[in-house]
Motif scaffolding. Sequence first.
Motif, PDB file in Angstrom:
ATOM      1  N   GLU A  98      35.480  36.391  38.217  1.00 30.60           N
ATOM      2  CA  GLU A  98      35.116  37.698  38.759  1.00 30.60           C
ATOM      3  C   GLU A  98      36.374  38.365  39.444  1.00 30.60           C
ATOM      4  O   GLU A  98      36.862  39.429  39.148  1.00 30.60           O
ATOM      5  CB  GLU A  98      34.348  37.454  39.930  1.00 30.60           C
ATOM      6  N   GLU A  99      37.520  37.562  39.757  1.00 32.07           N
ATOM      7  CA  GLU A  99      38.723  37.851  40.459  1.00 32.07           C
ATOM      8  C   GLU A  99      39.793  38.427  39.000  1.00 32.07           C
ATOM      9  O   GLU A  99      40.352  39.567  39.538  1.00 32.07           O
ATOM     10  CB  GLU A  99      39.453  37.003  40.944  1.00 32.07           C
ATOM     11  N   THR A 158      38.567  39.546  36.212  1.00 33.90           N
ATOM     12  CA  THR A 158      38.159  40.753  35.553  1.00 33.90           C
ATOM     13  C   THR A 158      38.535  42.059  36.470  1.00 33.90           C
ATOM     14  O   THR A 158      38.710  43.033  36.147  1.00 33.90           O
ATOM     15  CB  THR A 158      36.671  40.694  35.213  1.00 33.90           C
ATOM     16  N   TYR A 159      38.403  41.718  37.915  1.00 36.11           N
ATOM     17  CA  TYR A 159      38.598  42.820  38.655  1.00 36.11           C
ATOM     18  C   TYR A 159      39.945  43.450  38.514  1.00 36.11           C
ATOM     19  O   TYR A 159      40.225  44.653  38.479  1.00 36.11           O
ATOM     20  CB  TYR A 159      38.474  42.212  40.310  1.00 36.11           C
ATOM     21  N   LEU A 160      40.924  42.503  38.336  1.00 36.24           N
ATOM     22  CA  LEU A 160      42.366  42.913  38.112  1.00 36.24           C
ATOM     23  C   LEU A 160      42.490  43.583  36.816  1.00 36.24           C
ATOM     24  O   LEU A 160      43.224  44.636  36.590  1.00 36.24           O
ATOM     25  CB  LEU A 160      43.330  41.864  38.388  1.00 36.24           C
ATOM     26  N   MET A 161      41.817  43.011  35.755  1.00 36.16           N
ATOM     27  CA  MET A 161      41.993  43.511  34.371  1.00 36.16           C
ATOM     28  C   MET A 161      41.384  45.224  34.593  1.00 36.16           C
ATOM     29  O   MET A 161      41.868  45.934  33.518  1.00 36.16           O
ATOM     30  CB  MET A 161      41.063  42.733  33.510  1.00 36.16           C
ATOM     31  N   SER A 162      40.674  45.218  35.286  1.00 28.93           N
ATOM     32  CA  SER A 162      39.778  46.651  35.076  1.00 28.93           C
ATOM     33  C   SER A 162      40.725  47.553  35.884  1.00 28.93           C
ATOM     34  O   SER A 162      40.460  48.742  35.787  1.00 28.93           O
ATOM     35  CB  SER A 162      38.504  46.527  35.951  1.00 28.93           C
ATOM     36  N   ARG A 163      41.901  47.106  36.508  1.00 31.57           N
ATOM     37  CA  ARG A 163      42.678  48.208  37.083  1.00 31.57           C
ATOM     38  C   ARG A 163      44.053  48.093  36.154  1.00 31.57           C
ATOM     39  O   ARG A 163      45.039  48.499  36.298  1.00 31.57           O
ATOM     40  CB  ARG A 163      43.226  47.465  38.380  1.00 31.57           C
ATOM     41  N   GLY A 164      43.956  47.483  34.654  1.00 30.63           N
ATOM     42  CA  GLY A 164      45.019  47.769  33.854  1.00 30.63           C
ATOM     43  C   GLY A 164      45.747  46.581  33.443  1.00 30.63           C
ATOM     44  O   GLY A 164      46.676  46.513  32.672  1.00 30.63           O
ATOM     45  N   LEU A 165      45.500  45.272  34.274  1.00 32.04           N
ATOM     46  CA  LEU A 165      46.305  44.017  33.962  1.00 32.04           C
ATOM     47  C   LEU A 165      45.532  43.172  32.653  1.00 32.04           C
ATOM     48  O   LEU A 165      44.498  43.212  32.872  1.00 32.04           O
ATOM     49  CB  LEU A 165      46.456  43.342  35.210  1.00 32.04           C
ATOM     50  N   THR A 166      46.504  42.665  31.838  1.00 31.93           N
ATOM     51  CA  THR A 166      46.081  41.902  30.763  1.00 31.93           C
ATOM     52  C   THR A 166      45.595  40.458  31.476  1.00 31.93           C
ATOM     53  O   THR A 166      45.821  40.370  32.839  1.00 31.93           O
ATOM     54  CB  THR A 166      47.048  41.474  29.860  1.00 31.93           C
ATOM     55  N   THR A 210      49.067  36.975  38.946  1.00 31.12           N
ATOM     56  CA  THR A 210      48.973  37.824  40.036  1.00 31.12           C
ATOM     57  C   THR A 210      47.997  36.798  40.932  1.00 31.12           C
ATOM     58  O   THR A 210      48.538  36.800  42.281  1.00 31.12           O
ATOM     59  CB  THR A 210      48.374  39.051  40.035  1.00 31.12           C
ATOM     60  N   ILE A 211      47.302  36.406  40.834  1.00 35.72           N
ATOM     61  CA  ILE A 211      46.085  35.650  41.636  1.00 35.72           C
ATOM     62  C   ILE A 211      46.807  34.340  41.904  1.00 35.72           C
ATOM     63  O   ILE A 211      46.654  34.034  43.227  1.00 35.72           O
ATOM     64  CB  ILE A 211      44.870  35.325  40.698  1.00 35.72           C
ATOM     65  N   GLY A 229      49.385  35.043  44.528  1.00 32.25           N
ATOM     66  CA  GLY A 229      48.679  35.308  45.777  1.00 32.25           C
ATOM     67  C   GLY A 229      48.294  34.019  46.434  1.00 32.25           C
ATOM     68  O   GLY A 229      48.468  33.816  47.499  1.00 32.25           O
TER      69      GLY A 229
END
Lengths: 251, 408
Positions: free
Chosen positions: B357-358, B360-368, B375-376, B379
């Motif tokens: 879920e985390e 896909t959340y970032l992917m929906s902001r444009g990250l592969t 990135t996760i 973090g």
Amino acid sequence: MLLIEDLKVEVGGKTILQHIDLEIHPGETHVLFGPNGSGKTSLLMTIMGYPQYRVVAGKISFKGQDITHMPIYERAKLGIGISYQRPPTIHGLKTRQMVSICARGEIDVVELARKVNFEDFLDRDLNAGFSGGEIKRSELLQLMAQNPDLMLFDEPESGVDIENLQVVGKTIALLLQKNSFPDQDKPKMQLKLERRKMGLIITHTGFILDYVAADKGQVLYDGMLSCLSNPREILNCIHENGYKECVRCIM
Amino acid sequence: MYNVDELKEKALKAKDKKASIGPDINLDEYDDAPVPHSYMAEEDLCTLPEEEQQRLIMAGLDVQEKERGGTFFQKDTSVIHCHSQQEGIEVLPIRKALEEHEWIKDYYWKLVAVDTDKYTAAAELGLHDGYVIRALPGSKSIYPVQACLYLDKEGLEQNVHNIIVAEEGAELHVITGCVTSAHIKKGIHVGVSEFFVKKNAKLSFTMIHNWAEEMAVRPRSVGMVEEGGLFLNNYICMKPVRSLQMYPTTYLEGKDAVARFYSIIVGSPGSEYDLGGRIYLRNPGNRAEIVTRTISNGGSIIARGHLVGEVPEIKAHLECRGLLLKGGTIHAIPELEGRSEGVEMSHEAAVGKIAQEEITYLMSRGLTEDEATSTIVRGFLSVDIPGLPPELKAEIDKAIEESDKDMM
């Protein structure tokens, strides 16, 4: 333009959406009504490209490209953005970094955050311990940074108190170019002519309509769309007759 | 009192004593004969080969000495550079200290027992060198002192002993790196460290390890914190190592003393890590925190933590999170031991994978997907350490950034 033609979607082998036709033209905002579990969020997730929502028939096009099977991040790059109802918490990732990711780095994050009164949250872990209103403002801030052409809003008013509702509503209106930013006050007519942003808003209560002048409304019931009409009219009808009236339309 | 003969005698008796935990290392396979290297002046440090400088930088040692309060640099068994740039902060080799200063005897082997195991025994019987860093009463270090233990000789057993003292009211920051040169494969590092945080003093100690694939590492460290003192102990290891085992312990000996341990470990395939932290809370108002973040890319990691609350009005928390990215094992063993009514102790431990879920959340902001995952992970590894100077925070971030390149 977003064009959805006779779409059928399954999750885990179970059909959750069928015979979906939807057309959103540049500058238009649509509102999606429907009872719990009718498939509203599923439709948004399918448009965004979540892989667990499997398109088994039909087609989705955006800006003239067939995006039916395009990966999620490519859709984002093409100009589709979403404001989630309950986004996951990401520990260690600061909200500031996320906003910067959305903007692909080319932005003054603090300046942008000021517009949604969210500067204080930039150094907090993304969504960690955020209240309902804070989540929404963080999501809108991310959309502002991403600046997509088609914006999907999943229940932007849920869990938001009255004070924040106004901030949320006004921000969505700005994002969808329904209003202009205070620093670039434009005549309404010019605004309308220049408006290119597209919106699809899921709402339960319709409160958002007080802030965002939506162009069209539809009801999603049991995985099917019906009743393309004026959003206010639909809302009034649902208030008076409940969703059972929609069943009659679909039959 | 300090008694050389007694220490030697005890060490001799423990010379073959296995450690209570961790795989046993046969020290006979290594060579502890001294390796001479000539001393380098400040300006000579910059003439080290570029490749070597890069490895040093990754362990926090900056040869330019920019924003550093002093430097200690030991290559194999010899100290090749040592000086302090700040008044009130002393940096000296331990052998020199033992020869020239009476006061060192109040600290040498005072916290760590020389007969703990064969490694402590080796550090006494075959001591090469090590550093003594002391902040005099009331002095504040503006920039961290950097200390580096460098291994260059294949098959070496490096025996060091370090003593760090923050005198009353002092503030001292130390960044220390253990590094192997690029060509080295096998070796063992035995390091004894004793930490003394006096009344109302503050010590931050950040250790960055960059080992080689066949290295064995056996640090043995104990700290003590007096009334109102603060001891921050950070440990970062993101490079492969054959076997690393340590269980640093700290005693809070005065009221309102605080200790915090933060560890960030990335375990590579073929590497074995057995790490822990133990803090004794012995006085009212004591606070302790142990935070561990581990990632396994195929390595085997045991993450231990042990908090002992001996009196009421203490507060302690243990947090251990592990991510399994590409196989391997993570074994979290958090222990809380309350020995009195009125202690407040808690822990949270979690081992798992990154939530889809985390991603896909970032992917929906444009990250592969790869960008989102990295990135996760970044973090996950970026722990907020209260009280750490920004320069050191930047060093840790840099180490995470570097390892990120290898990991993904």
